[in-house]
Write a protein that holds these residues in place. Structure first.
Motif, short mmCIF file in Angstrom:
data_model
loop_
_atom_site.label_atom_id
_atom_site.label_comp_id
_atom_site.label_asym_id
_atom_site.label_seq_id
_atom_site.Cartn_x
_atom_site.Cartn_y
_atom_site.Cartn_z
N ASN A 285 0.81 -1.22 -0.03
CA ASN A 285 -0.13 0.10 -0.08
C ASN A 285 0.77 1.23 0.05
O ASN A 285 2.03 1.11 0.28
CB ASN A 285 -0.85 -0.06 1.17
N ASP A 286 0.37 2.39 -0.46
CA ASP A 286 1.03 3.47 -0.65
C ASP A 286 1.88 4.12 0.66
O ASP A 286 3.09 4.22 0.61
CB ASP A 286 0.16 4.78 -0.94
N VAL A 287 1.43 4.05 2.03
CA VAL A 287 2.08 4.70 2.85
C VAL A 287 3.18 3.79 3.36
O VAL A 287 4.35 4.21 3.84
CB VAL A 287 1.13 5.13 4.05
N ASN A 288 2.72 2.28 3.19
CA ASN A 288 4.00 1.57 3.69
C ASN A 288 5.22 1.74 2.64
O ASN A 288 6.34 1.63 2.92
CB ASN A 288 3.38 -0.07 3.71
N ALA A 289 4.73 1.68 1.38
CA ALA A 289 6.01 2.03 0.31
C ALA A 289 6.68 3.36 0.75
O ALA A 289 7.64 3.24 0.41
CB ALA A 289 5.36 1.86 -0.96
N ALA A 290 5.78 4.29 1.04
CA ALA A 290 6.46 5.74 1.28
C ALA A 290 7.65 5.35 2.27
O ALA A 290 8.55 6.14 2.60
CB ALA A 290 5.48 6.57 1.39
N ALA A 291 6.93 4.75 3.49
CA ALA A 291 7.77 4.54 4.84
C ALA A 291 9.22 3.94 4.42
O ALA A 291 10.46 4.25 4.54
CB ALA A 291 7.23 3.99 5.87
N ILE A 292 9.23 2.50 3.44
CA ILE A 292 10.12 2.14 2.85
C ILE A 292 11.14 3.06 2.03
O ILE A 292 12.39 2.91 2.39
CB ILE A 292 9.72 0.79 2.19
N GLY A 293 10.35 3.67 1.22
CA GLY A 293 11.32 4.64 0.21
C GLY A 293 11.90 5.61 1.20
O GLY A 293 13.12 6.28 0.59
N HIS A 294 11.42 6.41 1.84
CA HIS A 294 12.01 7.27 2.82
C HIS A 294 13.18 7.13 3.55
O HIS A 294 14.30 7.45 3.38
CB HIS A 294 11.15 8.11 3.61
#
Length: 342
Positions: free
Chosen positions: A184-193
């Protein structure tokens, strides 16, 4: 006998991964350099290199002068040996489009396109994947960025009616026989950041995402790994009973109310998870709010519990980078030898 064979296969895979890692880090290396960096013998390093060259995963890159004897052959890692396709839907000019990106094993972008679709369903993804595979047959992994959550192999929560209740991962795994991941979007964003910030493997962080039209959500990184919870619903922070009506715009009606709401949510997740950092993103959040949020958190928490409070500059960049990292990770075996204290 089976254990001996099994152990030999594991050790072989470990040795291959060691050589891969050195070549990826060095970009270019000789057999002797690889042996020195991995701790393998020159003979073993040479055997692994020969196999990887036959598979086109490693390329010969000419020779360099040696201090004694024949010139030494150099090797480079072929990051186009296997590719990953990443896709996620987004709103664009009043409609919905699918961003599709093809990257190499090093994360280098080979292709990026935006495809308008009438609705988000299995068929729209199949069309994009079929075209991508024609152009890039080396695609071995496919990552889908989809808001929502999976449970028992099905997408039980989704913004898209045609995908709700569907076994999306298994459908595409059976159709394409590729490695499939949905995040999902926020999990991916957490990994990406965290990946972009080069946070350490032991780092812990909470990524708080405040969408324009929906309640906030969180991506949780504990000791360098994404935490999804027992049923995959970790991060549903809008359910924390703080007395804030996230679905109304009242909490955003003034900088003071916005700062208070964000600080209370930050303090709540910090009380439970005690992360190194809390990363905030919202189109309405500004750098000037951070000092007020930090001050209020300091009043609500014990001194040693106050995390670093950071503002992400781009949710889209964090999201895409996280999807790239997660999808490429499916192509890594992760095998390594560790020393036992026992």
């Amino acid at each position: 006998m089976n254990n001996i064979v099994g152990n030999a296969l594991v050790i072989k895979e470990v040795n291959i991964n060691l050589v891969r890692r050195v070549l990826r880090e060095r970009k270019q290396a000789t057999k002797r350099q690889i042996a020195e960096d991995t701790g393998l013998s020159i003979v073993t390093a040479g055997s692994v290199l020969e196999m990887l060259v036959r598979q086109n995963e490693v390329l010969e890159a000419g020779q360099i002068a040696s201090s004694g004897g024949r010139p030494a052959q150099q090797y480079i890692y072929n990051d186009e040996h296997a590719l990953a396709l990443i896709m996620f839907p987004f709103e664009e000019q009043g409609g919905i489009s699918i961003l599709n990106t093809v990257v190499t094993l090093s994360g280098r972008c080979l292709h990026e396109a935006s495809t308008p679709v009438p609705k988000v369903d299995l068929a729209c993804f199949e069309h994009i994947i079929d075209e991508a595979l024609k152009q890039f047959p080396a695609i071995e992994a496919i990552g889908f960025g989809l808001p929502g959550a999976e449970a028992d192999g099905r997408l039980v929560v989704s913004d898209y009616d045609a995908l709700r209740g569907v076994a999306v991962t298994e459908h595409f795994r059976q159709r394409y026989m590729k490695r499939i991941i949905i995040e999902n979007d926020v999990n991916a964003a957490a990994i990406g950041h965290c990946s972009r910030a080069e946070a350490g493997r032991e780092a812990s962080a909470v990524y708080l995402y405040f969408p324009d039209r929906f309640p906030p959500g969180a991506g949780i990184i504990i000791n360098g790994k994404l935490h999804k919870g027992r049923s995959g619903f970790a991060g549903e922070v809008a359910n924390i009973p703080l007395g804030i009506s996230w679905r109304s715009s009242e909490w955003q009606s003034s900088p003071a109310r916005l700062t208070e709401a964000v600080a209370r949510l930050t303090a709540a997740v910090s009380s439970v998870l005690n992360p190194d950092a809390v990363v905030l993103y919202g189109s309405f959040l500004q750098e000037e709010y951070l000092s007020g949020i930090s001050e209020q958190c300091a009043e609500l928490l014990l001194p040693d519990m106050v995390p670093d409070i950071l503002l992400s500059r781009s949710f889209a960049a964090d999201y895409l980078n996280g999807m790239i990292v997660s999808t490429l990770a499916t192509l890594e075996t992760g095998l390594q030898l560790t020393k036992s204290d026992g």
